[in-house]
Structures are given as structure tokens and as C-alpha cells.
Design an enzyme around this catalytic site. Structure first.
Site, PDB file in Angstrom:
ATOM      1  N   ASP A 234      45.228   1.748  44.483  1.00 18.45           N
ATOM      2  CA  ASP A 234      45.760   1.537  45.835  1.00 18.45           C
ATOM      3  C   ASP A 234      47.246   1.182  45.793  1.00 18.45           C
ATOM      4  OD1 ASP A 234      45.637   1.382  48.569  1.00 18.45           O
ATOM      5  OD2 ASP A 234      44.833  -0.653  48.639  1.00 18.45           O
TER       6      ASP A 234
ATOM      7  N   ASN B 289      39.009   7.774  54.211  1.00 22.53           N
ATOM      8  CA  ASN B 289      40.350   8.376  54.118  1.00 22.53           C
ATOM      9  C   ASN B 289      40.457   9.696  54.903  1.00 22.53           C
ATOM     10  OD1 ASN B 289      40.886   7.305  50.669  1.00 22.53           O
ATOM     11  ND2 ASN B 289      41.596   6.337  52.560  1.00 22.53           N
TER      12      ASN B 289
HETATM   13  C1  IPE Z   1      40.705   2.611  48.980  1.00 21.62           C
HETATM   14  O1  IPE Z   1      42.013   2.497  49.413  1.00 21.62           O
HETATM   15  C2  IPE Z   1      40.390   4.045  48.693  1.00 21.62           C
HETATM   16  C3  IPE Z   1      41.081   4.635  47.556  1.00 21.62           C
HETATM   17  C4  IPE Z   1      41.860   3.999  46.720  1.00 21.62           C
HETATM   18  C5  IPE Z   1      40.852   6.022  47.355  1.00 21.62           C
HETATM   19  P1  IPE Z   1      42.383   2.413  50.967  1.00 21.62           P
HETATM   20  O2  IPE Z   1      43.839   2.249  51.049  1.00 21.62           O
HETATM   21  O3  IPE Z   1      41.791   3.568  51.678  1.00 21.62           O
HETATM   22  O4  IPE Z   1      41.596   1.097  51.393  1.00 21.62           O
HETATM   23  P2  IPE Z   1      41.732   0.172  52.680  1.00 21.62           P
HETATM   24  O5  IPE Z   1      41.491   1.025  53.872  1.00 21.62           O
HETATM   25  O6  IPE Z   1      43.100  -0.402  52.686  1.00 21.62           O
HETATM   26  O7  IPE Z   1      40.694  -0.866  52.478  1.00 21.62           O
HETATM   27  C1  IPE Z   2      45.953   4.822  47.556  1.00 30.05           C
HETATM   28  O1  IPE Z   2      47.187   4.524  48.130  1.00 30.05           O
HETATM   29  C2  IPE Z   2      45.638   6.308  47.609  1.00 30.05           C
HETATM   30  C3  IPE Z   2      44.581   6.673  48.549  1.00 30.05           C
HETATM   31  C4  IPE Z   2      43.898   5.856  49.295  1.00 30.05           C
HETATM   32  C5  IPE Z   2      44.289   8.079  48.668  1.00 30.05           C
HETATM   33  P1  IPE Z   2      47.357   4.351  49.704  1.00 30.05           P
HETATM   34  O2  IPE Z   2      47.704   5.684  50.273  1.00 30.05           O
HETATM   35  O3  IPE Z   2      46.175   3.705  50.292  1.00 30.05           O
HETATM   36  O4  IPE Z   2      48.613   3.399  49.761  1.00 30.05           O
HETATM   37  P2  IPE Z   2      48.831   2.155  50.711  1.00 30.05           P
HETATM   38  O5  IPE Z   2      47.621   1.269  50.563  1.00 30.05           O
HETATM   39  O6  IPE Z   2      48.979   2.678  52.092  1.00 30.05           O
HETATM   40  O7  IPE Z   2      50.072   1.504  50.192  1.00 30.05           O
HETATM   41 MG    MG Z   3      45.665   1.763  50.599  1.00 30.93          MG
END
Ligand code: IPE
Ligand code: IPE
Ligand code: MG
Length: 246
Positions: A21, A69
Site C-alpha cells: 500500500d 479497488n
Molecule cells: C489494499 O489497499 C489493497 C491492495 C493493496 C491491493 P487499499 O489502498 O485498497 O486499502 P484501503 O481502502 O485504504 O483500506
Molecule cells: C496500493 O497503493 C496499490 C493498490 C491498492 C492497487 P494505493 O494506490 O492504495 O496508494 P495509496 O494508499 O492511495 O497511497
Molecule cells: Mg491504499
């Protein structure tokens, strides 16, 4: 001090899972678009896969895209799918050279056709590799997985294939997407968020949890060593007393 040398090779997590993340925040911090964060994140993916295999981790599971997502802006979803297909095409030699088998969990039917084709191709080509099983969680949600388990088992009960009384841990395990993987030993989440976000709820029942503020594109080899060293300092008691463990 060389961190790698302080790792006890006889006490590695057999199954390491990572919630990768922080790509978006990493990009924003430097004034770039979120897509650039995902591109940079894919470099960490490659480094962590190679480091895990080199260390002797048997199972590495990476949370790459959750069922939730899909609710992101279409442009971001499309970009993530493109990055995934390109990485699969480009990194097949990395998997072959490191003797890594690709596996997936999640609802692949929801992925674009081109992504599905590429995934199946790499899974087929790496199926005889034995050093490490790399599982990508794609369009994965633990609740969706558990719903599918309940439906499959209910059907078998209805058709007299199994009895209600025989339902136990191992029957549940056999019906999970992760039926071919052991329980998670160590779960890492980057980016400072302290939550599970619908990842492997059943499988992490006794996992050690490790949270770091490092954003995923900055998470590298040495950071993985630090997480494993933290894991190795812990006593896993599985409900027993400390005296029973020793
Ligand atoms: C969790 O990250 C999913 C992945 C890393 C693929 P998110 O960024 O989607 O999680 P939340 O929504 O902040 O909990
Ligand atoms: C994790 O990074 C990747 C996926 C969830 C696909 P994020 O895209 O969630 O990055 P933040 O949490 O917005 O920084
Ligand atoms: Mg995230």
C-alpha cells in the site's frame, strides 16, 4: 552490520503475505500522478520477489488488487491492468531464472481478457518451478472468497457428497482459493495503515502482523530483512503458554 547475515535461515516465515500500500501517496508527495506511483511500485514488487526467493521463502503472496479497488476511477483501474500485463510479459524470464511458480487467487473472471490470457500463459509456463510459489491476489476479497466456500460446501451437503458433521478446518481450507497454500506466517502492510482491508481473513488467524510507515515504492530489500528480523524475535504461542513452547 549486514542485516541479511542476522537472519536465521531455519526460522523463516514459510508463507509471507504483503499488503502493498501507498503507491498513490508516494506519487502525490513528489507531485506526480498516481499512475507513476503504481509504476514505481512494480519495481518494488520485482525486488521483493527476488529477495524472497533468494532468502528461501517458500510462499509469497502479494495483494495487488482488491474487490473494492474496482470502485476506483476507471482510468486508474485501466492503468493498473496495463501495468500488470506489461510486468507479466517482461518478467517471465525473472520467474524462470529464479525457479518461481506463478499462482493467483481472486475472481479472475472480472479481469480484462488480455490480462487473463497473460496470467494463464505465465502460470502454465512456470508450473514446474519449485523454489517459491508467488501468488498474486487479483480482484481478491476475503469475504467474496468465504461466500464461495459457503456456497460450494452447501452444494456438496445438499447433494450428499459431504455430511454437515464432517465440516472442519481442513474442509474449509480445501474450498478456499488458497487450498494449495499453507497458513500465513507473517503479514506485512506498508504505508502506515493499520488495517487488513479484506485480505486473507481466515488464513491470517495466527499470522504475525508487521506494519511499517514506508510507502510501497520505497519498500526494498533491507526493509524486508527488517520485517523478517522482527518476526524472528517473536514467540509464536498458538494459545499455549511460553513454558509449553520451550
Ligand atoms: C489494499 O489497499 C489493497 C491492495 C493493496 C491491493 P487499499 O489502498 O485498497 O486499502 P484501503 O481502502 O485504504 O483500506
Ligand atoms: C496500493 O497503493 C496499490 C493498490 C491498492 C492497487 P494505493 O494506490 O492504495 O496508494 P495509496 O494508499 O492511495 O497511497
Ligand atoms: Mg491504499
Amino acid at each position: 552490520m549486514n542485516l541479511q547475515d542476522t537472519i536465521d535461515k531455519n526460522n523463516l516465515p514459510r508463507h509471507l503475505a504483503i499488503i502493498m500500500d501507498g503507491n498513490g501517496r508516494w506519487a502525490k508527495q513528489q507531485g506526480f500522478l498516481r499512475a507513476f506511483g503504481h509504476e514505481s511500485g512494480s519495481k518494488s514488487v520485482k525486488e521483493i520477489i527476488k529477495t524472497s526467493a533468494k532468502l528461501g521463502i517458500e510462499y509469497l503472496t502479494l495483494y495487488a488488487f482488491s474487490t473494492e479497488n474496482w470502485n476506483r476511477p476507471k482510468l486508474e483501474v485501466d492503468t493498473l491492468m496495463k501495468i500488470l500485463v506489461n510486468a507479466l510479459k517482461k518478467e517471465l524470464p525473472t520467474l524462470q531464472n529464479n525457479n518461481i511458480r506463478l499462482n493467483t487467487i481472486g475472481n479472475l473472471d472480472k479481469m480484462p481478457q488480455s490480462t487473463q490470457r497473460e496470467l494463464l500463459d505465465v502460470i502454465e509456463k512456470t508450473k514446474d518451478n519449485t523454489r517459491m510459489t508467488l501468488t498474486l491476489a487479483l480482484s481478491y476479497g476475503s469475504r467474496e472468497e468465504l461466500i464461495s466456500v459457503v456456497k460450494d460446501i452447501s452444494n456438496k451437503v445438499k447433494n450428499n457428497i459431504i455430511s454437515i458433521d464432517s465440516i472442519d478446518d481442513s474442509i474449509i481450507n480445501e474450498h478456499l482459493y488458497t487450498h494449495n497454500l499453507p497458513d500465513v506466517d507473517l503479514l506485512i502492510r506498508t504505508s502506515g495503515e493499520h488495517r487488513i482491508s479484506n485480505f486473507l481473513l481466515w488464513q491470517i488467524a495466527y499470522a504475525e502482523l508487521y506494519f511499517t510507515d514506508i510507502l510501497w515504492p520505497d519498500f526494498k530489500e533491507q526493509d524486508l530483512y527488517e520485517a523478517i528480523i522482527s518476526y524472528q524475535k517473536r514467540e509464536r504461542r498458538f494459545g499455549k503458554t511460553s513454558e509449553q513452547i520451550k
